[in-house]
Design a protein around this motif. Sequence first.
Motif, PDB file in Angstrom:
ATOM      1  N   LEU A   1      -0.054   2.503 -14.034  1.00  0.00           N
ATOM      2  CA  LEU A   1      -1.313   2.060 -13.407  1.00  0.00           C
ATOM      3  C   LEU A   1      -1.017   1.323 -12.085  1.00  0.00           C
ATOM      4  O   LEU A   1      -1.895   1.471 -11.010  1.00  0.00           O
ATOM      5  N   PHE A   2       0.227   0.803 -11.800  1.00  0.00           N
ATOM      6  CA  PHE A   2       0.799   0.317 -10.564  1.00  0.00           C
ATOM      7  C   PHE A   2       0.873   1.554  -9.678  1.00  0.00           C
ATOM      8  O   PHE A   2       0.546   1.457  -8.374  1.00  0.00           O
ATOM      9  N   LEU A   3       1.309   2.483 -10.197  1.00  0.00           N
ATOM     10  CA  LEU A   3       1.684   3.604  -9.379  1.00  0.00           C
ATOM     11  C   LEU A   3       0.261   4.382  -8.997  1.00  0.00           C
ATOM     12  O   LEU A   3       0.172   4.519  -7.695  1.00  0.00           O
ATOM     13  N   VAL A   4      -0.658   4.510  -9.626  1.00  0.00           N
ATOM     14  CA  VAL A   4      -2.243   4.850  -9.403  1.00  0.00           C
ATOM     15  C   VAL A   4      -2.616   4.038  -8.290  1.00  0.00           C
ATOM     16  O   VAL A   4      -3.327   4.559  -7.389  1.00  0.00           O
ATOM     17  N   PHE A   5      -2.616   2.958  -8.548  1.00  0.00           N
ATOM     18  CA  PHE A   5      -3.041   1.720  -7.512  1.00  0.00           C
ATOM     19  C   PHE A   5      -2.486   1.836  -6.138  1.00  0.00           C
ATOM     20  O   PHE A   5      -3.116   2.070  -5.069  1.00  0.00           O
ATOM     21  N   TYR A   6      -1.165   2.073  -6.021  1.00  0.00           N
ATOM     22  CA  TYR A   6      -0.435   2.248  -4.836  1.00  0.00           C
ATOM     23  C   TYR A   6      -0.955   3.674  -4.279  1.00  0.00           C
ATOM     24  O   TYR A   6      -1.046   3.749  -2.922  1.00  0.00           O
ATOM     25  N   LEU A   7      -0.922   4.475  -4.989  1.00  0.00           N
ATOM     26  CA  LEU A   7      -1.361   5.984  -4.578  1.00  0.00           C
ATOM     27  C   LEU A   7      -2.832   5.799  -4.152  1.00  0.00           C
ATOM     28  O   LEU A   7      -3.131   6.602  -3.032  1.00  0.00           O
ATOM     29  N   GLY A   8      -3.534   5.273  -4.848  1.00  0.00           N
ATOM     30  CA  GLY A   8      -5.112   5.175  -4.213  1.00  0.00           C
ATOM     31  C   GLY A   8      -5.128   4.406  -2.955  1.00  0.00           C
ATOM     32  O   GLY A   8      -6.000   4.848  -1.901  1.00  0.00           O
ATOM     33  N   VAL A   9      -4.292   3.409  -2.761  1.00  0.00           N
ATOM     34  CA  VAL A   9      -4.138   2.781  -1.229  1.00  0.00           C
ATOM     35  C   VAL A   9      -3.940   3.908  -0.300  1.00  0.00           C
ATOM     36  O   VAL A   9      -4.336   3.930   0.765  1.00  0.00           O
ATOM     37  N   LEU A  10      -2.720   4.460  -0.610  1.00  0.00           N
ATOM     38  CA  LEU A  10      -2.013   5.441   0.258  1.00  0.00           C
ATOM     39  C   LEU A  10      -3.134   6.463   0.462  1.00  0.00           C
ATOM     40  O   LEU A  10      -3.405   6.881   1.586  1.00  0.00           O
ATOM     41  N   LEU A  11      -3.984   7.207  -0.306  1.00  0.00           N
ATOM     42  CA  LEU A  11      -4.768   8.037  -0.116  1.00  0.00           C
ATOM     43  C   LEU A  11      -6.020   7.508   0.700  1.00  0.00           C
ATOM     44  O   LEU A  11      -6.517   8.360   1.495  1.00  0.00           O
ATOM     45  N   TYR A  12      -6.455   6.410   0.517  1.00  0.00           N
ATOM     46  CA  TYR A  12      -7.466   5.842   1.473  1.00  0.00           C
ATOM     47  C   TYR A  12      -6.935   5.742   2.903  1.00  0.00           C
ATOM     48  O   TYR A  12      -7.686   6.098   3.850  1.00  0.00           O
ATOM     49  N   GLY A  13      -5.822   5.200   3.181  1.00  0.00           N
ATOM     50  CA  GLY A  13      -5.228   5.365   4.425  1.00  0.00           C
ATOM     51  C   GLY A  13      -4.879   6.881   4.986  1.00  0.00           C
ATOM     52  O   GLY A  13      -5.299   7.256   6.081  1.00  0.00           O
TER      53      GLY A  13
END
Length: 168
Positions: free
Chosen positions: A99-111
């Motif tokens: 879940l932490f990885l998905v959050f990090y990837l979500g922020v990365l995808l947003y950028g």
Amino acid sequence: MSVSPRRFVAAIDAVNYRVGRVAMYGIFVMIGILLWSSVSKTFFLPSMWTLESAQFAMVAYYILGGPYSIQLGSNVRMDLLYGTWSPRFKAMVDAVTILFLVFYLGVLLYGAYDSTAYALKYSERSPTAWRPLMWPIKLTMCVGISLMILQCLSEFIKDILRIRGEEI
């Protein structure tokens, strides 16, 4: 668990397997580019596109191969304690940490999405002498990050099935 999550897992695993198998040949593209760079510097005029092309090939190789790596379980883990845990406890820990990885990837995808939109809107080019358009590699990054998020969700579902003691 119902059929729908199992179909999701099967579909995402199939897509990432195929993309990963194709992406792994990107190393040969990179080798070819770097070989041409060496040959052209030795026998001809140096090519100004080789270094940046090799970097783009490496980004595509890395970002599109990531979900395949997660799928195979070949990602790096701290095995000091993890190796001694039961499969069910490993699944519990993995279900939380993913879940932490998905959050990090979500922020990365947003950028990455914002950066890609900017590159498309303004025809952004690299500041080097070659000046290639930046949107193709940025779009590749968006696709790769999206595939990584989907693969993480697939792994999360597999972890839930392991916790429940169900067959995957």
